[in-house]
Scaffold this motif. Sequence first.
Motif, PDB file in Angstrom:
ATOM      1  N   VAL A  44      18.769 -10.651   2.954  1.00 42.25           N
ATOM      2  CA  VAL A  44      19.271 -12.157   2.480  1.00 42.25           C
ATOM      3  C   VAL A  44      18.056 -13.543   1.291  1.00 42.25           C
ATOM      4  CG1 VAL A  44      20.442 -12.558   5.127  1.00 42.25           C
ATOM      5  CG2 VAL A  44      18.274 -13.697   4.624  1.00 42.25           C
ATOM      6  N   VAL A  45      18.710 -14.350   0.818  1.00 42.45           N
ATOM      7  CA  VAL A  45      17.614 -14.933  -0.010  1.00 42.45           C
ATOM      8  C   VAL A  45      18.128 -16.235   0.861  1.00 42.45           C
ATOM      9  CG1 VAL A  45      18.476 -13.063  -1.683  1.00 42.45           C
ATOM     10  CG2 VAL A  45      19.781 -14.779  -1.682  1.00 42.45           C
ATOM     11  N   HIS A  46      16.730 -16.576   0.276  1.00 38.34           N
ATOM     12  CA  HIS A  46      17.048 -18.456   0.541  1.00 38.34           C
ATOM     13  C   HIS A  46      16.268 -18.958  -0.688  1.00 38.34           C
ATOM     14  CE1 HIS A  46      16.828 -17.942   5.680  1.00 38.34           C
ATOM     15  NE2 HIS A  46      17.915 -17.619   4.941  1.00 38.34           N
ATOM     16  N   LEU A  47      16.281 -20.536  -0.937  1.00 32.88           N
ATOM     17  CA  LEU A  47      15.822 -20.787  -1.753  1.00 32.88           C
ATOM     18  C   LEU A  47      15.519 -21.999  -1.030  1.00 32.88           C
ATOM     19  CD1 LEU A  47      14.960 -21.265  -4.815  1.00 32.88           C
ATOM     20  CD2 LEU A  47      17.453 -21.799  -5.556  1.00 32.88           C
ATOM     21  N   HIS A  48      14.053 -22.552  -0.748  1.00 32.32           N
ATOM     22  CA  HIS A  48      13.043 -24.313  -1.169  1.00 32.32           C
ATOM     23  C   HIS A  48      13.494 -24.606  -2.183  1.00 32.32           C
ATOM     24  CE1 HIS A  48      12.900 -22.711   2.909  1.00 32.32           C
ATOM     25  NE2 HIS A  48      12.087 -21.550   2.246  1.00 32.32           N
ATOM     26  N   LEU A  49      14.579 -26.282  -2.416  1.00 32.90           N
ATOM     27  CA  LEU A  49      13.664 -26.969  -3.686  1.00 32.90           C
ATOM     28  C   LEU A  49      13.302 -28.073  -2.841  1.00 32.90           C
ATOM     29  CD1 LEU A  49      17.387 -27.292  -4.003  1.00 32.90           C
ATOM     30  CD2 LEU A  49      16.383 -25.529  -5.760  1.00 32.90           C
ATOM     31  N   ILE A  50      12.474 -28.845  -3.801  1.00 27.74           N
ATOM     32  CA  ILE A  50      11.217 -29.047  -3.160  1.00 27.74           C
ATOM     33  C   ILE A  50      11.328 -30.015  -4.522  1.00 27.74           C
ATOM     34  CG2 ILE A  50       8.863 -30.136  -3.014  1.00 27.74           C
ATOM     35  CD1 ILE A  50       9.866 -27.679  -1.148  1.00 27.74           C
ATOM     36  N   ASN A  51      11.107 -31.904  -4.347  1.00 26.67           N
ATOM     37  CA  ASN A  51      11.083 -32.573  -5.349  1.00 26.67           C
ATOM     38  C   ASN A  51       9.477 -33.079  -5.673  1.00 26.67           C
ATOM     39  OD1 ASN A  51      10.149 -35.173  -3.328  1.00 26.67           O
ATOM     40  ND2 ASN A  51      12.538 -35.779  -3.456  1.00 26.67           N
ATOM     41  N   LEU A 126      10.474 -20.457  -3.499  1.00 24.14           N
ATOM     42  CA  LEU A 126      10.451 -22.132  -4.091  1.00 24.14           C
ATOM     43  C   LEU A 126      11.007 -22.294  -5.208  1.00 24.14           C
ATOM     44  CD1 LEU A 126       9.416 -24.530  -3.022  1.00 24.14           C
ATOM     45  CD2 LEU A 126       6.868 -23.679  -3.504  1.00 24.14           C
ATOM     46  N   CYS A 127      11.340 -23.702  -5.614  1.00 22.66           N
ATOM     47  CA  CYS A 127      11.876 -24.615  -6.970  1.00 22.66           C
ATOM     48  C   CYS A 127      11.894 -25.790  -6.953  1.00 22.66           C
ATOM     49  CB  CYS A 127      13.957 -23.967  -6.924  1.00 22.66           C
ATOM     50  SG  CYS A 127      14.372 -24.492  -7.549  1.00 22.66           S
ATOM     51  N   THR A 128      10.764 -26.188  -7.919  1.00 20.85           N
ATOM     52  CA  THR A 128      10.610 -27.101  -7.891  1.00 20.85           C
ATOM     53  C   THR A 128      11.141 -27.336  -9.335  1.00 20.85           C
ATOM     54  OG1 THR A 128       8.169 -26.540  -9.152  1.00 20.85           O
ATOM     55  CG2 THR A 128       8.280 -27.418  -7.243  1.00 20.85           C
ATOM     56  N   SER A 129      12.240 -27.024  -9.982  1.00 17.49           N
ATOM     57  CA  SER A 129      12.840 -27.614 -11.517  1.00 17.49           C
ATOM     58  C   SER A 129      13.980 -26.949 -11.059  1.00 17.49           C
ATOM     59  CB  SER A 129      11.796 -27.041 -12.468  1.00 17.49           C
ATOM     60  OG  SER A 129      12.166 -27.278 -13.774  1.00 17.49           O
ATOM     61  N   HIS A 130      14.868 -27.586 -11.517  1.00 15.85           N
ATOM     62  CA  HIS A 130      16.649 -27.647 -11.325  1.00 15.85           C
ATOM     63  C   HIS A 130      17.278 -28.521 -12.416  1.00 15.85           C
ATOM     64  CE1 HIS A 130      16.669 -29.658  -8.211  1.00 15.85           C
ATOM     65  NE2 HIS A 130      16.505 -29.829  -7.673  1.00 15.85           N
ATOM     66  N   ASP A 131      18.647 -27.678 -11.836  1.00 18.02           N
ATOM     67  CA  ASP A 131      19.547 -28.715 -12.700  1.00 18.02           C
ATOM     68  C   ASP A 131      19.841 -29.596 -12.369  1.00 18.02           C
ATOM     69  OD1 ASP A 131      21.303 -26.051 -11.844  1.00 18.02           O
ATOM     70  OD2 ASP A 131      22.031 -26.778 -14.340  1.00 18.02           O
ATOM     71  N   ALA A 132      20.840 -30.504 -11.818  1.00 14.89           N
ATOM     72  CA  ALA A 132      21.961 -31.160 -11.021  1.00 14.89           C
ATOM     73  C   ALA A 132      21.962 -30.653 -10.115  1.00 14.89           C
ATOM     74  CB  ALA A 132      22.953 -32.314 -11.713  1.00 14.89           C
ATOM     75  N   ILE A 133      22.716 -30.962  -8.686  1.00 13.68           N
ATOM     76  CA  ILE A 133      22.911 -30.578  -7.423  1.00 13.68           C
ATOM     77  C   ILE A 133      24.357 -31.340  -7.635  1.00 13.68           C
ATOM     78  CG2 ILE A 133      23.536 -30.443  -5.012  1.00 13.68           C
ATOM     79  CD1 ILE A 133      20.193 -30.744  -5.248  1.00 13.68           C
ATOM     80  N   HIS A 134      25.302 -30.212  -7.345  1.00 17.35           N
ATOM     81  CA  HIS A 134      26.120 -30.540  -7.630  1.00 17.35           C
ATOM     82  C   HIS A 134      27.449 -29.706  -5.901  1.00 17.35           C
ATOM     83  CE1 HIS A 134      26.823 -32.419 -10.886  1.00 17.35           C
ATOM     84  NE2 HIS A 134      26.339 -31.356 -11.700  1.00 17.35           N
ATOM     85  N   ILE A 135      27.128 -30.454  -4.451  1.00 23.59           N
ATOM     86  CA  ILE A 135      28.270 -29.688  -3.670  1.00 23.59           C
ATOM     87  C   ILE A 135      29.420 -29.597  -3.250  1.00 23.59           C
ATOM     88  CG2 ILE A 135      28.585 -28.991  -1.233  1.00 23.59           C
ATOM     89  CD1 ILE A 135      25.505 -30.482  -0.900  1.00 23.59           C
ATOM     90  N   ASN A 136      30.288 -28.811  -4.195  1.00 26.41           N
ATOM     91  CA  ASN A 136      31.607 -28.533  -3.829  1.00 26.41           C
ATOM     92  C   ASN A 136      32.127 -27.211  -3.176  1.00 26.41           C
ATOM     93  OD1 ASN A 136      34.535 -29.519  -4.073  1.00 26.41           O
ATOM     94  ND2 ASN A 136      34.021 -28.834  -6.547  1.00 26.41           N
ATOM     95  N   ASN A 137      32.107 -27.176  -2.153  1.00 22.03           N
ATOM     96  CA  ASN A 137      33.246 -25.407  -1.442  1.00 22.03           C
ATOM     97  C   ASN A 137      32.628 -26.044   0.580  1.00 22.03           C
ATOM     98  OD1 ASN A 137      29.968 -25.652   0.064  1.00 22.03           O
ATOM     99  ND2 ASN A 137      28.853 -25.131  -2.134  1.00 22.03           N
ATOM    100  N   ASP A 138      33.466 -24.761   0.778  1.00 17.20           N
ATOM    101  CA  ASP A 138      33.550 -24.455   2.270  1.00 17.20           C
ATOM    102  C   ASP A 138      32.389 -24.212   2.516  1.00 17.20           C
ATOM    103  OD1 ASP A 138      35.362 -25.305   1.878  1.00 17.20           O
ATOM    104  OD2 ASP A 138      36.808 -22.877   1.979  1.00 17.20           O
ATOM    105  N   GLU A 139      30.842 -23.886   1.965  1.00 13.30           N
ATOM    106  CA  GLU A 139      30.008 -23.752   3.124  1.00 13.30           C
ATOM    107  C   GLU A 139      29.296 -24.298   3.198  1.00 13.30           C
ATOM    108  OE1 GLU A 139      28.211 -19.730   1.438  1.00 13.30           O
ATOM    109  OE2 GLU A 139      29.673 -19.539  -0.117  1.00 13.30           O
ATOM    110  N   LYS A 173       2.699 -23.692   3.300  1.00 12.76           N
ATOM    111  CA  LYS A 173       1.173 -22.922   3.332  1.00 12.76           C
ATOM    112  C   LYS A 173       2.031 -22.717   1.794  1.00 12.76           C
ATOM    113  CE  LYS A 173       0.792 -20.494   7.998  1.00 12.76           C
ATOM    114  NZ  LYS A 173       1.147 -19.110   8.518  1.00 12.76           N
ATOM    115  N   ASN A 174       2.664 -22.755   0.730  1.00 14.21           N
ATOM    116  CA  ASN A 174       3.004 -22.533  -0.595  1.00 14.21           C
ATOM    117  C   ASN A 174       3.285 -23.452  -0.882  1.00 14.21           C
ATOM    118  OD1 ASN A 174       3.218 -19.317  -0.368  1.00 14.21           O
ATOM    119  ND2 ASN A 174       4.342 -20.356   1.235  1.00 14.21           N
ATOM    120  N   ILE A 175       3.188 -24.985  -0.476  1.00 11.34           N
ATOM    121  CA  ILE A 175       3.039 -26.171  -1.215  1.00 11.34           C
ATOM    122  C   ILE A 175       2.483 -27.113  -0.769  1.00 11.34           C
ATOM    123  CG2 ILE A 175       5.554 -26.626  -1.442  1.00 11.34           C
ATOM    124  CD1 ILE A 175       5.938 -27.734   1.044  1.00 11.34           C
TER     125      ILE A 175
END
Length: 176
Positions: A44-51, A126-139, A173-175
């Motif tokens: 499985v993959v996991h992505l952590h978004l940090i502002n 770990l992700c600190t840079s991304h485009d806009a978040i748009h939640i529109n799904n059944d998940e 430990k990574n941020i």
Amino acid sequence: MKNRLLAKAASQDEWLPVVNEKGEVVGKATRRSCHSGSMLLHPVVHLHLINERGDIYLQKRSMKKDLLPGMWDTAVGGHVGLGEKIEDALKRETSEELGITKFKARFLGSYVWESSRERELVFPFLCTSHDAIHINNDEVDEGGFWSRKEIEQNMNANIFTPNFLHEYNRLLKNIK
């Protein structure tokens, strides 16, 4: 309603790779089989978004999920499909769950997660840079950034997935 039930049944019959702890494919099994207590190791993959403030984005899992519905979890999480590369699964899941198509992520090192129903080889990023978040799904029912203080104040409130709580300590430990 009928279409949703058909889609759920189809997803349970989706084929997933079975891997060893090095991530090498050693077989295949259905999603249903992997989640049935068979303890077949699947990736499985996991992505952590940090502002910029160090807050962590969490998603509230849909009430339609078969595992841990309605609980707060990692920003993105999903299965790697049979024959799919880890990076491609990360891009697909991030787009499906949060509508993010452009992002930069750093791999944090894999680990094995085991619950009473399944065993996963987790590939967290770990992700600190991304485009806009748009939640529109059944998940995903909703999402938002949480401060570390908010997370830590709610750790015993039974609102977070056990896997997120485990991974949270690794993430710190990574941020900075």
